[in-house]
Structures are given as structure tokens and as C-alpha cells.
Design a protein around this motif. Structure first.
Motif, short mmCIF file in Angstrom:
data_model
loop_
_atom_site.label_atom_id
_atom_site.label_comp_id
_atom_site.label_asym_id
_atom_site.label_seq_id
_atom_site.Cartn_x
_atom_site.Cartn_y
_atom_site.Cartn_z
N VAL A 55 2.29 -2.28 -1.70
CA VAL A 55 3.59 -1.69 -1.36
C VAL A 55 3.38 -0.34 -0.68
CG1 VAL A 55 5.69 -0.67 -2.32
CG2 VAL A 55 4.89 -2.87 -3.17
N GLY A 56 2.46 0.47 -1.21
CA GLY A 56 2.25 1.82 -0.69
C GLY A 56 1.58 1.88 0.66
N ILE A 57 0.63 0.96 0.92
CA ILE A 57 -0.12 1.05 2.18
C ILE A 57 0.40 0.11 3.27
CG2 ILE A 57 -2.22 1.76 0.98
CD1 ILE A 57 -3.31 -1.09 1.56
N ALA A 58 1.20 -0.88 2.88
CA ALA A 58 1.66 -1.86 3.86
C ALA A 58 3.18 -1.88 4.00
CB ALA A 58 1.15 -3.25 3.50
N LEU A 59 3.88 -2.24 2.94
CA LEU A 59 5.31 -2.50 3.06
C LEU A 59 6.10 -1.26 3.47
CD1 LEU A 59 7.69 -4.40 2.79
CD2 LEU A 59 7.77 -3.87 0.35
N LEU A 60 5.95 -0.17 2.73
CA LEU A 60 6.76 1.02 3.02
C LEU A 60 6.40 1.67 4.35
CD1 LEU A 60 7.13 2.63 -0.54
CD2 LEU A 60 8.53 0.89 0.60
#
Length: 561
Positions: free
Chosen positions: A21-26
Motif C-alpha cells: 500500500v505504501g510503496i505502490a497503491l498510494l
């Protein structure tokens, strides 16, 4: 057993998922929001007028010179004509004005208060060429709609979500950067078309991958975070364009950082659910073992995982087709109604998004205020669907949008009041998009749920192509708001035939979807405090009734944004 059971065993929301979530999605949400909204600022049409040479030989101010050399505007909101001038000659500081109106003889001047150059002023899309802005937006939207259908199909059937993400990223970045050196309007349109074909997949693919790695009860939280990050990216667009007021500069600054996402090549996994659907059990088991290891959970043996995956795959229901959607009367009606609502909300949203000139010479401030108004829409939407019911939530969204559109149409002179009213329109239309996504998905059976979502998105994107023409129509400033009000009322009416889905299990088959909510009267308001009185008892197997103590089926609002 299903895939979510395996997720629960290895950790459905542990360190592995939080890291993705932290390195890709957001970051991808922030980047794609920035890219999407840079187009709005690229195509801003600032105030412009005919360039009449000779002022440098006089001591007249710019306003005095325009008053002397330009005829008054026929537009009720204009001061000077944009595309007409008087026949003017200047000799030794003496100005001779022949009041015969001519078309612009020496090019154009434009206001540079907000932007030194936009794409419009850079290429000289003035007067009869001003329609190029609308044509450019339309080409982008239609190509985006085509890509929204084609790219996910290729991802699902052949290449997978991960590879399509990197192909889409490379393609969109290449053509968006090439756009800054486009030598002609035709070349510019080609760049727009090619970039838009894959643009939607930059956001869609990692979003799907990450959500499919996360347990159902956390997916709504992650979607909410992604939505808020998207909104922050929209706000940052205004800051970037204010700091870099030349369209080439802010395009390069907003696009080049996308190169960093290629660093995800080694860390972004393929969706294990897609691998399972393609019966690539060995690769799927590798991802599952990696999740378990990172989350500190006991690592199952590979053979054990593969056995479970094969068992799940054997129980998967076959995919539905477009023929199945139109075979059942209620499903057919529901599909038509959600398509109409999707077209209405997307057209209104695009009209508001492009309306960044309410406060003259303050496009960035306009944009920030309207974007910030969208931030609470997700919270308002969630509270509305949770307590008021899906139908009441979308009804109130359309109703308030119609009300504020009406008030805006009657109050176009006070710009700050108008900006506030448009902010409320955007809030409720963004809420309607949220509710429609949830409501529409709950109306259709599992085999075609994704297909219906794609159909609604594509129909909405196509309808958005009308937005620039609505905004540019020469029928007065209030015209667009009357259109928004009309579309809001159409969306309101299109919701009337739909049944309330609150508290009902997601339909798994076409028969269940066709009978969904049959015991719920259309004239009764069904909400959080009374929906159990109208909840149907579904059968399981041959004539077996559902046990009252059985855990209810998963609701989509627990799964999605």
C-alpha cells in the motif's frame, strides 16, 4: 474454502500488505491524480484579444488601448470582443481609428496573470480554433474509454495485471512527454489518443493487485486512503501549476517522476487471484509463501498450498457474458438504470472539473477550493449508504446536486457565491459516484459484476466527452448549470425503479440477481433501522433454508470503497 480463507491463514493485513500500500497503491494514486488534472490546466483558455500594434508609440495604458481599438463584446459577461478589432493606424503617436470591425490582423495577445503559457496560447488556439480544446478533451475521453475495455481484457486473458501496469506506465509517459514537442495539432491529437489508451490502467492495475492481497474487512479502509491520496494529488496539481506557470514546465515536472515506478518491477507481485484463475498454481503458491514469510506467519508447504488452490479453482463459477445480462428482465432494467446514472454523474463531474475560471485570473485557487470540497464526499457517502440505505443515499446526492445547480444558475454574478455553490455540486456528485459504484455492484451477480462495472465506467467516460462543449456553449454562463440540474433530475428518476440492496447478500447467480429485493416495496424507505424487516430468506442447496445463526454473506461495502 475460498481464497480469503487462505489470506486469513497467512495474514490478510500484515507487514506485506501495508508495504505494498505504501510503496505502490498510494504513490500511484497521487501520481495518476496529478496526471489527470494537469490536462485541465494545460487547456486553460485565458482572456485574449486581437493584437493591435502601435500602443508603444503612445502613453495609453493597456485598458485604454483596448477600449480604443477593440469593439465591445456581444457576450453579456465580456468587456471587449475577443476576435474583432477596429481598423487602427498610428502615425507619430497619433492614433487614427476607423470604426469598421475587422478580424484580428496581427495575431493575439492574452492575459498572463495566472499562466505565462498554456497549451492553448502556445499553439494559438484562438477564435475559430478555440474548439480544438473541446476536440482534444473528447479524443482523450473516448480513447480512455476504449482503453478501459481493452487493457483490462488483455490483462485478464493474457498478460496479467502486473505486466499491463508497466506497459501502460511506459506508454502513457512516452506520449505525454512527446506531447511537449508536438509540432502540429494533428500530432498533438495522436499523442493524446495514444497516452489515453493505457492511462486508466496505470491506476487500475496496482489498485486491483493490492486490494486482492488484502482481507475483506480492510479493503474499504485502503480504498478510502487511496481516495484521500488521490484528492491530495489533485490539490498538488494547483500548487505545481502555480509554481511553474508554463504548461511545458509543469507537464515535465508532473510526468517525469513516473519513471520511479519502474523500480516496482521487483517488488510489485502479480495478483495471486489472477494466477489462480489462470491455473498457474506454482507462481501463486510462491506469492502466498512470500506473504506468509513477510507477515511472520507459519509458512505452509508449497504442495499443501497448491492442493488448496486446485480445490478452490475447481469450485469457481464460470464467467458470464453480455447475453446473460439482457436475458433477465430485472437485470436488464437495472443495467439500463445504472448506465443512465453513470452517464449523468460523469458528465456533471467533468463539467465541474473543467470549470476552473469562475474567479477570473485565479484558476489555481478555483481548483483548490473545488478539490477540497470533494474530500468529505467519501465520508458522507459511507455514512449515507450505511444509515440511509443505498437508494436514499444516491437519491439525496442527485437531489442536492439539482438544488445547488438551480441556485448556481440563478446566481452567476457573485463569483464567490457561485464558487461555493459549485463546490457543493462537486461534493454531492462525488458522493453519487461513490454510492453508484457500491449500489451498482450489489445489483448484479458475481459472474458479471466486473463486466457491469466496466460497462458503466465506459458509458460514463463517453458521456464525459460532452462536458467541454457544454461549458463552451455560447448560451450564457448559467447554461451549464441548467444542464447540470437537468442531468441530476434524470439521475434521480433513473434510481426510482431500483430495489434497495441494504442487508441483502451479494447475488451469486443470475436467478438470484433477477429476484433481488422482490419482497421490498419500491415506495417504502428501507434504511439501517428497518431493513431487517424486509430481508429475504435465501435458500442454500435444494430447498434448504438459510440458518438464522449462520454468518451473513459478505457485503460489498466491506470489500470496496
Amino acid at each position: 474454502m475460498n481464497f480469503d480463507d487462505i489470506l486469513n491463514e497467512i495474514g490478510g493485513y500484515g507487514r506485506y500488505q501495508k508495504w505494498k500500500v505504501g510503496i505502490a497503491l498510494l504513490p500511484v494514486a497521487f501520481f495518476t491524480a496529478l496526471q489527470t488534472n494537469l490536462k485541465v490546466f494545460q487547456m486553460v483558455v485565458p482572456p485574449y484579444w486581437c493584437h493591435v500594434p502601435g500602443r508603444e508609440s503612445t502613453d495609453l495604458t493597456l485598458d485604454q488601448w483596448k477600449n480604443l481599438t477593440l469593439p465591445p463584446s456581444s457576450d453579456v459577461n465580456g468587456t471587449f470582443a475577443k476576435c474583432r478589432q477596429y481598423n487602427v493606424s498610428v502615425t507619430d503617436g497619433i492614433v487614427d481609428v476607423d470604426p469598421v470591425e475587422l478580424s484580428c490582423q496581427r495575431g493575439y495577445d492574452h492575459d498572463t496573470t495566472s499562466f505565462s503559457e498554456t497549451l492553448v496560447t502556445y499553439y494559438g488556439w484562438f477564435c475559430d480554433k478555440e474548439s480544438y480544446v473541446s476536440h482534444t478533451f473528447t479524443v482523450h475521453v473516448i480513447a480512455n474509454a476504449v482503453g478501459t475495455v481493452v487493457m483490462p481484457f488483455i490483462a485478464d486473458k493474457f498478460l496479467g495485471r502486473r505486466l499491463i501496469f508497466f506497459i501502460a506506465l511506459g506508454n502513457a509517459m512516452f506520449f505525454n512527454l512527446l506531447l511537449t514537442v508536438a509540432p502540429s495539432y494533428t500530432f498533438h491529437l495522436v499523442c493524446r489518443l495514444c497516452a489515453a489508451l493505457t492511462f486508466q490502467s496505470i491506476w487500475q492495475m496496482p489498485h486491483v493487485i493490492v486490494l486482492e492481497l488484502i482481507c475483506p474487512e480492510k479493503r474499504s479502509l485502503i480504498s478510502f486512503l487511496a481516495f484521500m491520496t488521490w484528492t491530495l494529488g489533485m490539490c498538488f496539481t494547483a500548487l505545481l501549476t502555480w509554481l511553474l506557470p508554463h504548461w511545458i514546465h509543469f507537464t515535465l515536472a508532473g510526468t517525469a517522476p513516473g519513471l520511479l515506478f519502474f523500480l516496482l518491477w521487483r517488488t510489485l507481485p502479480e495478483s495471486p487471484r489472477w494466477l489462480l484463475a489462470m491455473e498457474r498454481y506454482d507462481e501463486c503458491a510462491d506469492v502466498i509463501q512470500e506473504i506468509a514469510k513477510t507477515n511472520g506467519q507459519p509458512m505452509p508447504s508449497k504442495n499443501e498450498v497448491i492442493l488448496k488452490l486446485k480445490n478452490i479453482c475447481d469450485k469457481e463459477e464460470k464467467k458470464g457474458t453480455i447475453t446473460d445480462l439482457v436475458r433477465y428482465s430485472n437485470i436488464r432494467l437495472n443495467l439500463l438504470m445504472v448506465i443512465i446514472q453513470g452517464a449523468c454523474v460523469d458528465t456533471i463531474y467533468a463539467s465541474v472539473l473543467l470549470n476552473v475560471t469562475i474567479l477570473p485570473q485565479n484558476e489555481s485557487l478555483n481548483y483548490v477550493i473545488l478539490t477540497l470540497s470533494e474530500m468529505p464526499s467519501n465520508v458522507v457517502g459511507w455514512l449515507a449508504v450505511h444509515y440511509l440505505g443505498r437508494k436514499a443515499a444516491i437519491h439525496t446526492a442527485f437531489l442536492f446536486s439539482a438544488f445547488f445547480s438551480l441556485v448556481a444558475a440563478l446566481n452567476t454574478t457573485n463569483k464567490w457565491v457561485l464558487l461555493s455553490l459549485v463546490a457543493f455540486i462537486r461534493l454531492f456528485i462525488a458522493k453519487a459516484i461513490y454510492v453508484l459504484f457500491l449500489y451498482g455492484a450489489e445489483l448484479f451477480p458475481t459472474p458479471v459484476r466486473s463486466m457491469v462495472g466496466g460497462i458503466v465506467v465506459v458509458s460514463g467516460l463517453i458521456s464525459m466527452s460532452a462536458a467541454p462543449y457544454i461549458n463552451a456553449a455560447g448560451y450564457g454562463v448559467d447554461f451549464k448549470y441548467w444542464i447540470m440540474m437537468m442531468l441530476s433530475l434524470i439521475g434521480f428518476l433513473a434510481c426510482i425503479p431500483l430495489r434497495e440492496t441494504m442487508g441483502l447478500p451479494l447475488p451469486q447467480t443470475f436467478e438470484e440477481a433477477n429476484k433481488l429485493g422482490k419482497n421490498r416495496p419500491l415506495t417504502r424507505w428501507i434504511h439501517h433501522w428497518n431493513y431487517k424487516q424486509y430481508t429475504e430468506v435465501h435458500t442454500s442447496g435444494e430447498g434448504g433454508e438459510k440458518n438464522e445463526n449462520e454468518e451473513p454473506s459478505m457485503r460489498l461495502d466491506e470489500v470496496t470503497k
